[in-house]
Design a protein around this motif. Structure first.
Motif, PDB file in Angstrom:
ATOM      1  N   THR A 141      50.278  12.344 -39.033  1.00 40.68           N
ATOM      2  CA  THR A 141      51.218  12.471 -37.786  1.00 40.68           C
ATOM      3  C   THR A 141      50.227  12.191 -36.431  1.00 40.68           C
ATOM      4  OG1 THR A 141      50.911  15.054 -38.638  1.00 40.68           O
ATOM      5  CG2 THR A 141      52.794  13.831 -39.464  1.00 40.68           C
ATOM      6  N   GLU A 142      48.857  12.772 -36.573  1.00 41.68           N
ATOM      7  CA  GLU A 142      48.367  12.512 -35.408  1.00 41.68           C
ATOM      8  C   GLU A 142      48.512  11.456 -35.073  1.00 41.68           C
ATOM      9  OE1 GLU A 142      44.738  15.714 -35.723  1.00 41.68           O
ATOM     10  OE2 GLU A 142      44.405  14.027 -37.633  1.00 41.68           O
ATOM     11  N   THR A 143      48.210  11.095 -32.781  1.00 40.25           N
ATOM     12  CA  THR A 143      48.207  10.214 -32.147  1.00 40.25           C
ATOM     13  C   THR A 143      46.855  10.267 -31.467  1.00 40.25           C
ATOM     14  OG1 THR A 143      48.925  11.338 -29.960  1.00 40.25           O
ATOM     15  CG2 THR A 143      50.837  10.480 -32.013  1.00 40.25           C
ATOM     16  N   LEU A 144      46.620   9.500 -31.080  1.00 40.75           N
ATOM     17  CA  LEU A 144      45.661   9.044 -30.033  1.00 40.75           C
ATOM     18  C   LEU A 144      45.627  10.607 -29.068  1.00 40.75           C
ATOM     19  CD1 LEU A 144      43.291   8.094 -28.351  1.00 40.75           C
ATOM     20  CD2 LEU A 144      44.500   6.375 -27.667  1.00 40.75           C
ATOM     21  N   THR A 145      47.258  10.955 -28.331  1.00 39.38           N
ATOM     22  CA  THR A 145      46.931  12.098 -27.558  1.00 39.38           C
ATOM     23  C   THR A 145      46.661  12.750 -27.945  1.00 39.38           C
ATOM     24  OG1 THR A 145      48.280  10.577 -26.698  1.00 39.38           O
ATOM     25  CG2 THR A 145      49.051  13.391 -26.468  1.00 39.38           C
ATOM     26  N   ASP A 146      46.995  13.401 -29.346  1.00 32.43           N
ATOM     27  CA  ASP A 146      46.285  14.419 -30.027  1.00 32.43           C
ATOM     28  C   ASP A 146      44.965  14.759 -30.481  1.00 32.43           C
ATOM     29  OD1 ASP A 146      49.163  15.397 -30.847  1.00 32.43           O
ATOM     30  OD2 ASP A 146      48.987  14.045 -32.445  1.00 32.43           O
ATOM     31  N   LEU A 147      44.098  13.491 -30.483  1.00 35.65           N
ATOM     32  CA  LEU A 147      43.112  13.719 -30.377  1.00 35.65           C
ATOM     33  C   LEU A 147      41.923  13.827 -28.913  1.00 35.65           C
ATOM     34  CD1 LEU A 147      43.781  13.282 -33.188  1.00 35.65           C
ATOM     35  CD2 LEU A 147      41.416  10.886 -32.880  1.00 35.65           C
ATOM     36  N   ALA A 148      42.841  12.830 -28.041  1.00 39.06           N
ATOM     37  CA  ALA A 148      42.724  13.355 -26.780  1.00 39.06           C
ATOM     38  C   ALA A 148      42.185  14.773 -25.969  1.00 39.06           C
ATOM     39  CB  ALA A 148      42.893  12.012 -26.153  1.00 39.06           C
ATOM     40  N   VAL A 149      43.643  14.988 -26.352  1.00 36.68           N
ATOM     41  CA  VAL A 149      43.795  16.222 -26.028  1.00 36.68           C
ATOM     42  C   VAL A 149      43.016  17.524 -25.986  1.00 36.68           C
ATOM     43  CG1 VAL A 149      45.727  17.877 -25.604  1.00 36.68           C
ATOM     44  CG2 VAL A 149      46.564  15.876 -24.801  1.00 36.68           C
ATOM     45  N   GLU A 150      42.779  17.152 -27.150  1.00 34.17           N
ATOM     46  CA  GLU A 150      42.003  18.457 -27.958  1.00 34.17           C
ATOM     47  C   GLU A 150      40.042  18.040 -27.625  1.00 34.17           C
ATOM     48  OE1 GLU A 150      40.887  22.055 -29.913  1.00 34.17           O
ATOM     49  OE2 GLU A 150      42.615  21.160 -30.083  1.00 34.17           O
ATOM     50  N   ALA A 151      40.166  17.271 -27.882  1.00 35.65           N
ATOM     51  CA  ALA A 151      38.711  16.645 -26.962  1.00 35.65           C
ATOM     52  C   ALA A 151      38.195  17.239 -25.521  1.00 35.65           C
ATOM     53  CB  ALA A 151      37.903  15.390 -27.162  1.00 35.65           C
TER      54      ALA A 151
END
Length: 344
Positions: free
Chosen positions: A57-67
């Protein structure tokens, strides 16, 4: 080009950092269930013990936003203080529009522009830092958020191919670039490409030349990443020392002056071999490949973040960075670390 624009108004420093890796850990023993390999082979040939894999369910956006959130908080800024977002990636969430636009919205960076950078993934860390640095030094912007990230586990990786799937992990990292006095922060950078080796690290299908037809999707050699590991080794162990020498000398220093040299985390043996060629002891580097694998463009910035957290970096530390990958492209950067009180 190696130095910042001659008409610079400001120096450029890293004001904040942050990274995010998914919770799910994939060990070498997990990979052994699907491919013919061993934990010993992966440790010896690549240097990886485990890597992270994003949830379905995780997208690149999810990872990028958290970082990105972590870097902005670390810089003691608010999302609305960010003037520009640069997102370096291989695989976007969608072919169009740019994933950076989605990241900008999710972050709440309402005063920011945003665009994606496709620099072959792994070299994207140095490419995006260099682009951001020039925007800052010219006075065009005050705070720029650089994010590097990828989720290759659900896109290009063939879990039947030992020569590629063992290497990579998912993750994202971000830094905030901001103004410092002239002479401080980033001193030099170096960007280079050799397009004659265009096909040495490649996903053939998905573009104009080889569209994603049903037939092509079912062809593993077209759909998935393929690497010429011998050619990649020869390329990386050549450009790594060359680039570090160049940016260090251009900054007016000797190799012996380097306090910390950080590399893209592609292969521990590339790092060891290149450090030996440079005559720099391994005690002057820091690695994360053993626990995160090759997180593509994020790997260098994740390593920078962890090195700082571990106390490897202090004010005025002389730091050299290098990254390399598909295209083939590579880059390096030399900086003098700046403290909180230096930002203007």
């Amino acid at each position: 080009m190696s130095k910042l624009n001659s008409n610079v108004k400001f120096g450029v420093g890293i004001k904040g950092m942050g990274y995010y890796v998914p919770d799910k850990v994939i060990t070498n023993f997990d990979l052994m269930k699907d491919i013919e390999t061993t934990d010993e082979w992966i440790r010896e040939k690549i240097g990886i013990v485990e890597r992270r894999r994003a949830k379905d369910t995780e997208t690149l956006t999810d990872l990028a936003v958290e970082a990105g959130i972590r870097a902005i908080n670390n810089a003691n800024l608010k999302p609305e203080d960010i003037d520009l977002i640069l997102l370096s990636r291989v695989v976007p969430d969608h072919i169009n529009p740019p994933t950076s636009c989605r990241v900008q919205y999710r972050l709440g960076a309402v005063n920011s522009g945003a665009f994606d950078i496709d620099a072959g993934g792994c070299p994207g860390s140095i490419y995006s830092l260099s682009i951001g640095a020039n925007f800052i030094s010219s006075g065009s912007y005050k705070n720029i958020l650089v994010i590097c990230g990828d989720i290759l586990s659900r896109s290009f990786l063939d879990y039947k191919d030992r020569n590629s799937c063992c290497f990579f992990g998912d993750g994202a990292a971000a830094v905030v670039l901001s103004r410092v006095p002239l002479g401080k922060g980033i001193q030099t950078f170096y960007l280079k490409t050799d397009g004659s080796k265009y096909d040495k690290i490649m996903v053939k299908a998905g573009g104009i030349e080889t569209p994603l037809t049903v037939e092509n999707i079912n062809n593993r050699d077209l759909r998935y990443l393929r690497m010429d590991n011998k050619a990649t080794w020869e390329f990386a162990t050549s450009v790594f020392p060359e680039s570090i020498r160049y940016v260090t000398e251009e900054a007016g220093y000797k190799l012996s002056d380097i306090d910390l040299l950080l590399s893209h985390q592609a292969n521990i043996n590339i790092i060891k071999t290149s450090m030996k060629v440079l005559g720099i002891d391994m005690s002057k580097t820091y690695t994360t490949i053993e626990k995160y694998g090759n997180t593509v463009g994020a790997s260098l910035l994740i390593t920078l973040c962890e090195a700082y957290e571990k106390g490897k970096i202090s004010n005025d530390s002389k730091i050299a960075l290098v990254s390399f990958g598909s295209g083939v492209g590579w880059g390096a950067m030399f900086m003098k670390w700046v403290g909180r009180d230096d930002f203007i």
